[in-house]
Structure formats: C-alpha cells, structure tokens
Design an enzyme around this catalytic site. Structure first.
Site, PDB file in Angstrom:
ATOM      1  N   ASP A  80      37.470 -27.647  -8.434  1.00 43.01           N
ATOM      2  CA  ASP A  80      38.525 -28.517  -7.924  1.00 43.01           C
ATOM      3  C   ASP A  80      39.496 -28.869  -9.038  1.00 43.01           C
ATOM      4  O   ASP A  80      39.310 -29.820  -9.782  1.00 43.01           O
ATOM      5  CB  ASP A  80      37.956 -29.776  -7.259  1.00 43.01           C
ATOM      6  CG  ASP A  80      36.982 -30.533  -8.148  1.00 43.01           C
ATOM      7  OD1 ASP A  80      36.355 -29.898  -9.018  1.00 43.01           O
ATOM      8  OD2 ASP A  80      36.848 -31.749  -7.967  1.00 43.01           O
ATOM      9  N   GLU A 113      33.969 -31.658  -7.747  1.00 42.99           N
ATOM     10  CA  GLU A 113      33.300 -32.286  -8.890  1.00 42.99           C
ATOM     11  C   GLU A 113      33.964 -33.610  -9.253  1.00 42.99           C
ATOM     12  O   GLU A 113      33.302 -34.550  -9.696  1.00 42.99           O
ATOM     13  CB  GLU A 113      33.343 -31.346 -10.101  1.00 42.99           C
ATOM     14  CG  GLU A 113      32.412 -31.758 -11.241  1.00 42.99           C
ATOM     15  CD  GLU A 113      32.950 -32.854 -12.130  1.00 42.99           C
ATOM     16  OE1 GLU A 113      32.149 -33.686 -12.593  1.00 42.99           O
ATOM     17  OE2 GLU A 113      34.175 -32.902 -12.357  1.00 42.99           O
TER      18      GLU A 113
END
Length: 374
Positions: A80, A113
């Site tokens: 991400d 994350e």
C-alpha cells in the site's frame, strides 16, 4: 553468481516497474491497480498465484527443483503505497527461474500495512492454512542505513502502535465571559502537558515508550470570540513491553478523567491497540544476518540495529510463525529524507540487493541436498 548479481540483469525493468507503481499509489485495501499489475507480471512469468486473500492480498507459490524436505518459507512485502513489492517480484522471477532450493517458497504481497492491519486480515483469511509457511521473513527499506548495508534487530525490532482519541465536553460561551463557560481548549492543554509526564515519570528509564498527541480539533478559527463546547485530541502510544503498554493506558485513563473533572468538564478516552510489537525470533534473526553477511560481507551487516519506535503489522505474522524482519539500507536520512516524509524518494539502486537478500533467504532456508544438486 549470487542472487544479487543474477537480478542486476533485470535492474532497468524493475526500476521502471517501481516508478510506475509509485506514480499510482493506493491506500490500504484499495490496491486494485497494484494487485492487477503484480498478477499480470506473475502471469507473464508463469508463476502460480492466488489473489483476493485478505481483500487485495496476493500469494505466489514457487516450488523448488524438489520437495523431499517438505520445507516451506514465506517472504512478505507490503504494497500500500510503499516501495517493496517490486523487490519481491524480482525475487519471484529469480526463484522461479533458478529453483535452486528444496521445498516451496510463498511470496506474500500484503495489502493495508499502513494502519489497516492487512497482515491480520490475510491470516484471518486463512493465509497460513492455505500456504503453510514454517517460517516467514520481511524486508523494509531504511534511509538511516547507507546503501549496500542490511540491518537486523534481535528480539523487539519495532514498537506496538496504539491509537488514542480523547473527547472533551465542556460548555460553550463567549470568549469575553469565560467564567460562564467551561473551556475544553484549556482542558485539552492541561491533558497534553500532563500526558508527557507519563513516560518521564512512570516508565523505567531503561525501558522506553512514546506518547504523542498529534492532532487537536476545537472551535472555529474564524470565530475568535467563541469558546467551543467540545474538543478532540488524537495521538499514538508506542511501547515494546506489554506491562508498559498496560501502564500507559491505565495512566491515560486516570489523567484524562481527573483533569477534566478538575475544570468541571467531562472527558473520555478511546484507547485502541492497533499493532503489537514486531519481535524477531532469535534463531531466524541470526540466520537472516548470516545470509546477509554471505551476500554483502560482515562489514556491511548491522546485527544489532537499534529498535525503532515505528510499527509494522508484520508483527501479526511473527506471532503466527517464527521469522525475522530486516531493514535494507538506502540512504537519504542524513539529508532529512526519512520514511513518511513528503521529500522521501526510494533509491532504485538497492532493488537488486533487496531482491537478492529475499531470494537467498529462501535458498538457504531450503537448501538442495548434495545428491540433488549433482
């Protein structure tokens, strides 16, 4: 030829891929374009992969030249809006091309994350049931280390990350008549000041913790004479030890309520434990450091890299499986460029080393028996 040397042949390709991904950053569980790009690349490489694990997560499955040992190793990268997925893809290409190991490597492309607990979501979605890794490793770039260096922290490597939200209810009024109001901004100021005493006066000096109140919302900047009725504080707590975490939470509850009451206001604390501490397993941390020394030499491996008060949801995977979290030097911190900084820029030159290190972890964890290699 080492994995690093092998992967350097594809450096230009993965540099371009990295820049494309970073030109289209996606937040947690919204990594749809990123996931498609990774799946497309895995498909072209004819690598078995499974998507939709923990929403947008992906796991690639690469068998070695044999599977007599039954060994299984997981290599994880988050995706991400962070710069590691291209290194894992480069490792996937290398491992798929060489298959110089006995067992199966699982390459875990993890979503969410940055505050979304994507690792936890993948585990709850059956990650280690479907892909039974016996140990798991992760790598994160680290601007505080020069390029060409790798760092490992035995034991606690990253802190637990907790979110705190404090809501203060007072009584609004006119700024010229404060005695008729209960000022929540004043209460917020006293809470902010008192919260800083928790670490300095309650935490053992040889332990460590951080309490940071990072946002205050109250009133309207265009209304200079209006005392608001409500205020909100948001922040984070970072700790390594559960006992310290418990103490900080307890002291915050005590302080918030009593300080507000002293001013005739009410305040409530919402304390959310987001990520546990990232604790490396001793054997796997030593093993990862040994592999790093094999690649770059003893002088380029920091075996006792100081722990970071940052957090990593790889912690959830380390609670489920033995493993280690390593950090890859990329430089830049000396110029003020660090993680989560608007001036941050990933150093493309370290892609071969990062990918080579991940590949070597798989190969050394699942070595081919001499008769097989022959």
């Amino acid at each position: 030829m080492t994995p690093v040397d092998h992967i350097r042949r594809w450096h230009d390709e993965f540099r371009a891929f990295r820049r494309d991904l970073h030109a289209h950053p996606e937040l947690g569980f919204e990594e749809h374009r990123t996931a498609r790009s990774i799946c497309d690349r895995l498909t072209r490489l004819k690598i078995e992969h499974h998507a939709g694990i923990g929403k947008t997560g992906i796991v690639a499955v690469i068998p070695g030249q044999s599977d007599e040992s039954g060994r299984r190793v997981g290599l994880r990268a988050d995706m991400d809006a962070l710069p590691m997925q291209e290194e894992l893809l480069a490792a996937a290409r290398y491992l798929n091309e060489t298959r110089n190991f006995d067992g199966i490597a699982y390459l875990i492309f993890q979503p969410g994350e940055e505050g979304y607990a994507g690792a936890k979501a993948m585990i709850q979605d059956g990650l280690f049931d479907r892909f039974p890794a016996q140990q798991v490793y992760a790598l994160h770039n680290w601007p505080a280390l020069p390029p060409g260096k790798l760092g490992i922290t035995p034991g606690p490597a990253m802190a637990a990350a907790d979110r705190i939200e404090i809501t203060i209810d007072g009584r609004g009024g006119h700024g010229a008549h404060p005695h008729l109001a209960i000022d929540p901004v004043l209460v917020a100021g006293h809470i902010i000041t008192a919260a800083q005493s928790i670490v300095s006066r309650n935490v053992n000096p040889i332990d460590t913790a951080v309490v940071s109140l990072t946002a205050l919302q109250a009133g309207n900047p265009a209304a200079m004479s209006v005392i608001p009725a409500h205020a909100k504080l948001v922040g984070t707590v970072r700790t390594f030890r559960p006992a310290t975490q418990d103490m900080v939470e307890r002291r915050l509850h005590e302080m918030v309520g009593s300080i507000a009451a002293a001013f005739g206001a009410r305040a409530t604390l919402k304390y959310e434990r987001v990520y546990p501490p990232t604790i490396n397993h001793d054997r796997e941390a030593d093993f990862a450091a040994d592999v790093a020394e094999m690649l770059v030499g003893e002088e380029n491996v920091v075996r006792n890299l100081p722990p970071s008060m940052g957090a990593e949801d790889f912690a959830f995977m380390l609670q489920a499986r033995p493993g280690a979290f390593a950090r890859l030097g990329q430089g830049g911190a000396e110029g003020g460029c660090f993680l989560h900084n608007s001036t941050y820029d990933f150093n493309d030159d370290v892609i071969p080393l990062g990918a080579g290190f991940l590949s070597a972890l798989a190969e050394r964890s699942m070595p081919v028996a001499p008769h097989e290699a022959g």
